[in-house]
Structures are given as structure tokens and as C-alpha cells.
Design a protein around this motif. Structure first.
Motif, PDB file in Angstrom:
ATOM      1  N   ALA A  75     -34.314 -28.983 -14.123  1.00 45.06           N
ATOM      2  CA  ALA A  75     -34.619 -30.415 -14.087  1.00 45.06           C
ATOM      3  C   ALA A  75     -33.552 -31.220 -14.820  1.00 45.06           C
ATOM      4  CB  ALA A  75     -35.992 -30.670 -14.703  1.00 45.06           C
ATOM      5  N   ILE A  76     -33.113 -30.711 -15.952  1.00 46.76           N
ATOM      6  CA  ILE A  76     -32.055 -31.387 -16.711  1.00 46.76           C
ATOM      7  C   ILE A  76     -30.758 -31.389 -15.912  1.00 46.76           C
ATOM      8  CG2 ILE A  76     -30.583 -31.206 -18.760  1.00 46.76           C
ATOM      9  CD1 ILE A  76     -33.112 -30.054 -20.199  1.00 46.76           C
ATOM     10  N   ALA A  77     -30.360 -30.225 -15.419  1.00 50.55           N
ATOM     11  CA  ALA A  77     -29.091 -30.103 -14.690  1.00 50.55           C
ATOM     12  C   ALA A  77     -29.094 -30.931 -13.407  1.00 50.55           C
ATOM     13  CB  ALA A  77     -28.814 -28.633 -14.377  1.00 50.55           C
ATOM     14  N   GLU A  78     -30.186 -30.872 -12.658  1.00 46.48           N
ATOM     15  CA  GLU A  78     -30.245 -31.609 -11.391  1.00 46.48           C
ATOM     16  C   GLU A  78     -30.251 -33.115 -11.608  1.00 46.48           C
ATOM     17  OE1 GLU A  78     -33.373 -30.263  -8.847  1.00 46.48           O
ATOM     18  OE2 GLU A  78     -32.619 -28.208  -8.847  1.00 46.48           O
ATOM     19  N   ARG A  79     -30.930 -33.565 -12.629  1.00 51.84           N
ATOM     20  CA  ARG A  79     -30.947 -35.005 -12.900  1.00 51.84           C
ATOM     21  C   ARG A  79     -29.554 -35.484 -13.277  1.00 51.84           C
ATOM     22  NH1 ARG A  79     -35.336 -38.266 -16.500  1.00 51.84           N
ATOM     23  NH2 ARG A  79     -34.299 -40.270 -16.467  1.00 51.84           N
ATOM     24  N   ARG A  80     -28.873 -34.731 -14.102  1.00 52.66           N
ATOM     25  CA  ARG A  80     -27.507 -35.110 -14.474  1.00 52.66           C
ATOM     26  C   ARG A  80     -26.590 -35.101 -13.249  1.00 52.66           C
ATOM     27  NH1 ARG A  80     -26.872 -32.935 -20.432  1.00 52.66           N
ATOM     28  NH2 ARG A  80     -27.673 -34.810 -21.416  1.00 52.66           N
ATOM     29  N   GLU A  81     -26.765 -34.120 -12.392  1.00 53.30           N
ATOM     30  CA  GLU A  81     -25.953 -34.027 -11.184  1.00 53.30           C
ATOM     31  C   GLU A  81     -26.184 -35.232 -10.274  1.00 53.30           C
ATOM     32  OE1 GLU A  81     -26.024 -31.164  -7.371  1.00 53.30           O
ATOM     33  OE2 GLU A  81     -25.729 -30.138  -9.289  1.00 53.30           O
ATOM     34  N   ARG A  82     -27.447 -35.612 -10.094  1.00 51.26           N
ATOM     35  CA  ARG A  82     -27.763 -36.780  -9.267  1.00 51.26           C
ATOM     36  C   ARG A  82     -27.175 -38.058  -9.840  1.00 51.26           C
ATOM     37  NH1 ARG A  82     -32.710 -34.489  -9.476  1.00 51.26           N
ATOM     38  NH2 ARG A  82     -33.534 -36.108 -10.830  1.00 51.26           N
ATOM     39  N   GLU A  83     -27.102 -38.111 -11.163  1.00 48.09           N
ATOM     40  CA  GLU A  83     -26.563 -39.302 -11.810  1.00 48.09           C
ATOM     41  C   GLU A  83     -25.060 -39.203 -12.021  1.00 48.09           C
ATOM     42  OE1 GLU A  83     -28.976 -39.744 -15.316  1.00 48.09           O
ATOM     43  OE2 GLU A  83     -30.761 -40.211 -14.147  1.00 48.09           O
ATOM     44  N   GLY A  84     -24.448 -38.122 -11.520  1.00 48.96           N
ATOM     45  CA  GLY A  84     -23.002 -37.967 -11.585  1.00 48.96           C
ATOM     46  C   GLY A  84     -22.459 -37.660 -12.960  1.00 48.96           C
ATOM     47  N   GLU A  85     -23.247 -36.968 -13.774  1.00 50.48           N
ATOM     48  CA  GLU A  85     -22.814 -36.636 -15.125  1.00 50.48           C
ATOM     49  C   GLU A  85     -22.692 -35.135 -15.276  1.00 50.48           C
ATOM     50  OE1 GLU A  85     -25.315 -38.303 -18.091  1.00 50.48           O
ATOM     51  OE2 GLU A  85     -25.447 -40.228 -17.094  1.00 50.48           O
ATOM     52  N   PRO A  86     -21.659 -34.683 -15.978  1.00 48.46           N
ATOM     53  CA  PRO A  86     -21.556 -33.243 -16.243  1.00 48.46           C
ATOM     54  C   PRO A  86     -22.632 -32.806 -17.239  1.00 48.46           C
ATOM     55  CG  PRO A  86     -19.837 -34.437 -17.418  1.00 48.46           C
ATOM     56  CD  PRO A  86     -20.554 -35.440 -16.547  1.00 48.46           C
ATOM     57  N   SER A  87     -22.915 -31.503 -17.256  1.00 46.84           N
ATOM     58  CA  SER A  87     -23.973 -31.001 -18.134  1.00 46.84           C
ATOM     59  C   SER A  87     -23.608 -31.120 -19.608  1.00 46.84           C
ATOM     60  CB  SER A  87     -24.298 -29.542 -17.805  1.00 46.84           C
ATOM     61  OG  SER A  87     -23.174 -28.732 -18.057  1.00 46.84           O
ATOM     62  N   ASN A  88     -22.327 -31.275 -19.913  1.00 39.54           N
ATOM     63  CA  ASN A  88     -21.938 -31.341 -21.322  1.00 39.54           C
ATOM     64  C   ASN A  88     -21.839 -32.778 -21.842  1.00 39.54           C
ATOM     65  OD1 ASN A  88     -19.677 -32.196 -19.983  1.00 39.54           O
ATOM     66  ND2 ASN A  88     -18.306 -30.655 -20.834  1.00 39.54           N
ATOM     67  N   THR A  89     -22.409 -33.723 -21.133  1.00 39.51           N
ATOM     68  CA  THR A  89     -22.371 -35.108 -21.578  1.00 39.51           C
ATOM     69  C   THR A  89     -23.240 -35.303 -22.818  1.00 39.51           C
ATOM     70  OG1 THR A  89     -22.695 -37.394 -20.916  1.00 39.51           O
ATOM     71  CG2 THR A  89     -24.293 -35.823 -20.102  1.00 39.51           C
ATOM     72  N   ASN A  90     -22.991 -36.341 -23.572  1.00 43.52           N
ATOM     73  CA  ASN A  90     -23.794 -36.618 -24.755  1.00 43.52           C
ATOM     74  C   ASN A  90     -25.014 -37.471 -24.434  1.00 43.52           C
ATOM     75  OD1 ASN A  90     -22.250 -35.168 -26.570  1.00 43.52           O
ATOM     76  ND2 ASN A  90     -20.823 -36.853 -26.847  1.00 43.52           N
ATOM     77  N   ARG A  91     -25.161 -37.897 -23.188  1.00 42.99           N
ATOM     78  CA  ARG A  91     -26.324 -38.695 -22.802  1.00 42.99           C
ATOM     79  C   ARG A  91     -27.562 -37.821 -22.850  1.00 42.99           C
ATOM     80  NH1 ARG A  91     -28.741 -40.313 -17.818  1.00 42.99           N
ATOM     81  NH2 ARG A  91     -29.671 -42.356 -18.059  1.00 42.99           N
ATOM     82  N   PRO A  92     -28.672 -38.333 -23.394  1.00 40.33           N
ATOM     83  CA  PRO A  92     -29.852 -37.482 -23.498  1.00 40.33           C
ATOM     84  C   PRO A  92     -30.380 -37.058 -22.144  1.00 40.33           C
ATOM     85  CG  PRO A  92     -30.266 -39.680 -24.428  1.00 40.33           C
ATOM     86  CD  PRO A  92     -28.864 -39.656 -23.919  1.00 40.33           C
TER      87      PRO A  92
END
Length: 177
Positions: A91-108
Motif C-alpha cells: 500500500a505504501i509503495a503503490e501509493r508513492r508510485e501513483r503519486e510519482g514518488e520514489p520509495s526513499n522520499t521523505n514524504r510520509p
């Protein structure tokens, strides 16, 4: 989504005013009524539904979304306990992917609190970090400990390192002694 993380497809079967939840195990052609499969499946499906909703539906809300799950491992086979870890990390990885963010971003990541005593769930989250599905910065671990009856509860922070290994984990936490 459930087939990807749980190994079962889920479908609602509506007939004559009655709705049945139907399941099909990955690789099978046969559908079975939820009432006819093991008890654990009826326990894990609501947990998966809430994780999915937090990741997919929650992202479109302007309100602060927080999912709190208490002991999702209860009444579950250890393999299903680990699959909860897969779903949380996914869920974390897919949400970040949909929002165009890498998994190592500092965004919560999506805000989820999971209270657990499951070795399988804790270890699976570590595996998800090791394989790069999520980052160790996506996860915070807190151990609540009450020394004796009259002692106040203390809260200790633990964490995973970049390889998914636990740091500052209390000795004997998963032992029966």
C-alpha cells in the motif's frame, strides 16, 4: 489487489436480494463462498479492505486519514500474518508510485498504526525493506513495556536499518519465557 497480496481474488455475487462474498485462489478456476472457507479468511479480508481503502481511497480525501489496526494477526495462520506485512508495504509503495514518488522520499507514507505481537508481520516488514519495496524511513517501531504491576508503562523506540534488520529490539520479545 487482494489477489496480488493475499493470493485470492474477491468478488461479490448478487442474486435475488442476497450478496455472497466469493473467493478464488490464485491459479484456480473455482469460486467458493466465504462462508465455506476457513475462519481466517473472514478475519483477514476486513483488514485487507481497510489497508486498501487507506491507500487508494484515503489519498483522495482532504481530511487527515489514519488507519489503526489492533492485532490483525489474531486467528490467522502465520503465512497470512506475513501477507498482512505484504499488503501494508504494498500500500505504501503503490501509493508513492501513483503519486510519482520514489520509495526513499521523505514524504510520509499513508498513515497506519498497527499494534502487533506477530513475529511474522514484523519480520515481513523487514523483508520488504531489504528488497526495496519500502524504505526503513517508512516505518517506526515502538515497544510498550510494563515492568511490573505497579510500574508505569515505558515506550522504547526501535527501528529497521537500511537492510531491514531490527535495531534496538528488546531481547526475548518473541520468546515465551
Amino acid at each position: 489487489w487482494t489477489e496480488k497480496y493475499l493470493g485470492y481474488a474477491v468478488e461479490a455475487d448478487r442474486r435475488a436480494g442476497h450478496v455472497s462474498v466469493m473467493l478464488r485462489e490464485q491459479g484456480s478456476k473455482n469460486w467458493y463462498n466465504l462462508a465455506d472457507v476457513g475462519y481466517g479468511m473472514s478475519q483477514v479480508l476486513p483488514v485487507f479492505a481497510q489497508i486498501w481503502a487507506q491507500s487508494f481511497v484515503g489519498q483522495n480525501s482532504s481530511r487527515y486519514n489514519l488507519l489503526v489496526i489492533e492485532q490483525p494477526e489474531l486467528h490467522l495462520h502465520p503465512a497470512f500474518q506475513a501477507k498482512i506485512g505484504d499488503a501494508l508495504a504494498g500500500a505504501i509503495a503503490e501509493r508513492r508510485e501513483r503519486e510519482g514518488e520514489p520509495s526513499n522520499t521523505n514524504r510520509p507514507p499513508p498513515h497506519m498504526i498497527v499494534e502487533t505481537h506477530s513475529r511474522q508481520l514484523v519480520n515481513r516488514i523487514g523483508e520488504m525493506i531489504k528488497t526495496g519495496i519500502i524504505s526503513n524511513s517508512d516505518v517506526a517501531l515502538y515497544i510498550f513495556d510494563k515492568g511490573s504491576v505497579d510500574d508505569p508503562t515505558t515506550i522504547e523506540e526501535s527501528s529497521y536499518d537500511e537492510d531491514g534488520d531490527l535495531r534496538d529490539w528488546p531481547y526475548g520479545f518473541f520468546s515465551s519465557d
